[in-house]
Motif scaffolding. Structure first.
Motif, PDB file in Angstrom:
ATOM      1  N   GLN A 155      -6.953   5.956  -2.083  1.00 13.18           N
ATOM      2  CA  GLN A 155      -7.961   5.873  -1.035  1.00 13.18           C
ATOM      3  C   GLN A 155      -8.885   6.882  -1.595  1.00 13.18           C
ATOM      4  O   GLN A 155      -8.785   8.143  -2.003  1.00 13.18           O
TER       5      GLN A 155
ATOM      6  N   VAL B 150       0.860  -1.084  -0.082  1.00 15.32           N
ATOM      7  CA  VAL B 150       0.056   0.035  -0.454  1.00 15.32           C
ATOM      8  C   VAL B 150       0.901   1.316   0.027  1.00 15.32           C
ATOM      9  O   VAL B 150       0.476   2.092  -0.583  1.00 15.32           O
TER      10      VAL B 150
ATOM     11  N   GLU C 245       7.423   2.872 -10.736  1.00 12.56           N
ATOM     12  CA  GLU C 245       8.102   1.723 -10.069  1.00 12.56           C
ATOM     13  C   GLU C 245       9.147   1.113 -10.780  1.00 12.56           C
ATOM     14  O   GLU C 245       8.517   0.942 -12.218  1.00 12.56           O
TER      15      GLU C 245
ATOM     16  N   PHE D  60       7.830  16.572  -9.952  1.00 14.64           N
ATOM     17  CA  PHE D  60       8.741  16.947  -8.832  1.00 14.64           C
ATOM     18  C   PHE D  60      10.226  17.346  -9.606  1.00 14.64           C
ATOM     19  O   PHE D  60      10.560  16.442 -10.447  1.00 14.64           O
TER      20      PHE D  60
ATOM     21  N   ALA E 110       1.703   2.136  -3.300  1.00 13.64           N
ATOM     22  CA  ALA E 110       0.574   2.558  -4.204  1.00 13.64           C
ATOM     23  C   ALA E 110       0.533   4.118  -3.642  1.00 13.64           C
ATOM     24  O   ALA E 110       0.366   5.106  -4.537  1.00 13.64           O
TER      25      ALA E 110
ATOM     26  N   ALA F 216      14.018  -8.538 -11.053  1.00 14.75           N
ATOM     27  CA  ALA F 216      12.601  -8.408 -10.277  1.00 14.75           C
ATOM     28  C   ALA F 216      11.835  -7.850 -11.344  1.00 14.75           C
ATOM     29  O   ALA F 216      12.017  -7.053 -12.141  1.00 14.75           O
ATOM     30  N   GLU F 217      10.681  -8.696 -11.607  1.00 15.21           N
ATOM     31  CA  GLU F 217       9.589  -8.088 -12.435  1.00 15.21           C
ATOM     32  C   GLU F 217       8.735  -7.154 -11.811  1.00 15.21           C
ATOM     33  O   GLU F 217       8.490  -7.017 -10.626  1.00 15.21           O
TER      34      GLU F 217
ATOM     35  N   LYS G  15       3.316   6.083  -5.531  1.00 14.41           N
ATOM     36  CA  LYS G  15       3.001   6.352  -6.676  1.00 14.41           C
ATOM     37  C   LYS G  15       1.758   7.320  -7.205  1.00 14.41           C
ATOM     38  O   LYS G  15       1.599   8.185  -7.878  1.00 14.41           O
ATOM     39  N   ASN G  16       0.808   7.080  -6.443  1.00 12.35           N
ATOM     40  CA  ASN G  16      -0.567   7.990  -6.549  1.00 12.35           C
ATOM     41  C   ASN G  16      -0.127   9.401  -6.145  1.00 12.35           C
ATOM     42  O   ASN G  16      -0.505  10.441  -7.000  1.00 12.35           O
ATOM     43  N   VAL G  17       0.435   9.370  -4.983  1.00  9.61           N
ATOM     44  CA  VAL G  17       0.551  11.044  -4.324  1.00  9.61           C
ATOM     45  C   VAL G  17       1.812  11.611  -4.835  1.00  9.61           C
ATOM     46  O   VAL G  17       1.739  12.903  -5.232  1.00  9.61           O
ATOM     47  N   PHE G  18       2.944  11.134  -4.941  1.00  7.46           N
ATOM     48  CA  PHE G  18       4.064  11.742  -5.623  1.00  7.46           C
ATOM     49  C   PHE G  18       4.604  11.258  -6.921  1.00  7.46           C
ATOM     50  O   PHE G  18       5.473  11.628  -7.215  1.00  7.46           O
TER      51      PHE G  18
ATOM     52  N   GLY H 295      -4.259  11.680   0.103  1.00  9.23           N
ATOM     53  CA  GLY H 295      -3.812  10.386   0.051  1.00  9.23           C
ATOM     54  C   GLY H 295      -3.658   9.714   1.546  1.00  9.23           C
ATOM     55  O   GLY H 295      -3.275   8.484   1.734  1.00  9.23           O
TER      56      GLY H 295
ATOM     57  N   TYR I 212       3.061   6.077   6.603  1.00  7.63           N
ATOM     58  CA  TYR I 212       4.039   5.271   7.060  1.00  7.63           C
ATOM     59  C   TYR I 212       5.104   5.953   8.172  1.00  7.63           C
ATOM     60  O   TYR I 212       6.312   5.224   8.485  1.00  7.63           O
TER      61      TYR I 212
ATOM     62  N   ARG J 195      10.355  -4.869  -8.481  1.00 10.33           N
ATOM     63  CA  ARG J 195       9.857  -5.239  -7.085  1.00 10.33           C
ATOM     64  C   ARG J 195      10.231  -6.806  -6.705  1.00 10.33           C
ATOM     65  O   ARG J 195      10.161  -7.513  -7.774  1.00 10.33           O
TER      66      ARG J 195
ATOM     67  N   GLU K 140      -6.801  10.878  -4.228  1.00  9.55           N
ATOM     68  CA  GLU K 140      -5.444  11.546  -4.198  1.00  9.55           C
ATOM     69  C   GLU K 140      -4.897  11.355  -5.955  1.00  9.55           C
ATOM     70  O   GLU K 140      -4.521  12.161  -6.660  1.00  9.55           O
TER      71      GLU K 140
ATOM     72  N   GLU L 125      11.729  -0.904  -6.071  1.00  7.09           N
ATOM     73  CA  GLU L 125      12.369   0.064  -6.274  1.00  7.09           C
ATOM     74  C   GLU L 125      11.781   1.201  -7.165  1.00  7.09           C
ATOM     75  O   GLU L 125      10.926   1.020  -8.174  1.00  7.09           O
TER      76      GLU L 125
ATOM     77  N   MET M  15      -4.205   1.841  -6.091  1.00  7.70           N
ATOM     78  CA  MET M  15      -5.485   1.517  -5.232  1.00  7.70           C
ATOM     79  C   MET M  15      -5.601   2.869  -4.343  1.00  7.70           C
ATOM     80  O   MET M  15      -4.998   2.969  -3.142  1.00  7.70           O
TER      81      MET M  15
END
Lengths: 158, 158
Positions: free
Chosen positions: B3, A36, A49, B20, A39, B154-155, A42-45, A118, A140, A52, B12, A71, B1
């Motif tokens: 919120q 999460v 990606e 940025f 996510a 890693a994928e 990615k959504n907010v800033f 977010g 977080y 992973r 968001e 990463e 995902m």
């Protein structure tokens, strides 16, 4: 100002130089929230990606496989997000006086609004000599300072 | 995902994207140690100093002017080091689960030896699937994981 080594007089500066291929801050998040958190970034800033790696060991006994390392990239800078697992030797709390992640943008207010939407919390918001600036804590626990790009007027004195 | 926002249904993700210009981790160090910390990162990790802004207010009443912000670069990645001053609103402890700074190099042992010579403490040292890896805590409380460059197998699953 290299520290002198009492035993053999060598200091770290006299040891052969070591070159590094990369420096990536690694943000540990309480498992299994890394999924999460990725996510959110990615959504907010608008983080991209890059890769992973999931923890193969965990897949069997719970739905969400723990994230060993995701990463991400913002403004060309890479950072990693990972689940902290109890048996890992990862320090839960870094002893440092506190890391703040500085994000530079021309749309400080838009970035803060998006972060709050977010789930981030605004610590401070105001204006500095360089324009609007805000500091938010994400869900977080990581602190992000959002400000206009810093002007390059400081000279190197060291 | 993203919120969902209960009030107006906007999340968001639907807010306009914000771009940025930079992401820089900002390491706060107990004043007035930023000066020595910058020397440590330059001597031990070969950091290049890009710019430095000193705190004009402090110059009068003590020798070492506090460092408002020293911008350093390792492997092309920028980070900032600054003195934490009591009156600053900087969070002394970031709430996150801990940030570890990952350094990738082909000379893990050389890098660890240099860090220790400079005053860092080894937390862990061993081997992983990707070769030697070590974790050190520097004299300012920050944790650095030193490992060989990660292979890109890693994928992206998200």
């Amino acid at each position: 100002m290299a520290q002198q080594d009492p035993q053999n007089g060598a200091s770290e500066a006299t040891l052969p130089a070591v070159s590094f291929a990369a420096l990536k801050p690694h943000l540990f998040v309480e498992a299994p929230k890394a999924n999460v958190a990725v996510a959110f970034y990615k959504n907010v800033f608008g983080a991209e990606e890059v890769s992973r790696t999931l923890n193969p060991k965990r897949k069997a006994d719970q739905e969400i496989p723990h994230v060993l390392s995701a990463e991400l990239k913002i403004a060309g800078s890479l950072f990693l997000v990972a689940d902290t697992v109890d048996d890992s030797a990862t320090p839960v709390k870094s002893g440092g006086n506190g890391v703040v992640f500085a994000l530079e943008t021309d749309d400080v207010e838009g970035a803060i609004a998006k972060a709050v939407k977010g789930g981030a919390v605004v610590d401070i918001e105001g204006a500095s000599g360089e324009g609007r600036v805000g500091k938010v804590t994400d869900p977080y626990g990581y602190v992000w300072q959002i400000s206009a790009p810093l002007k390059k007027d400081a000279e190197v004195v060291a």
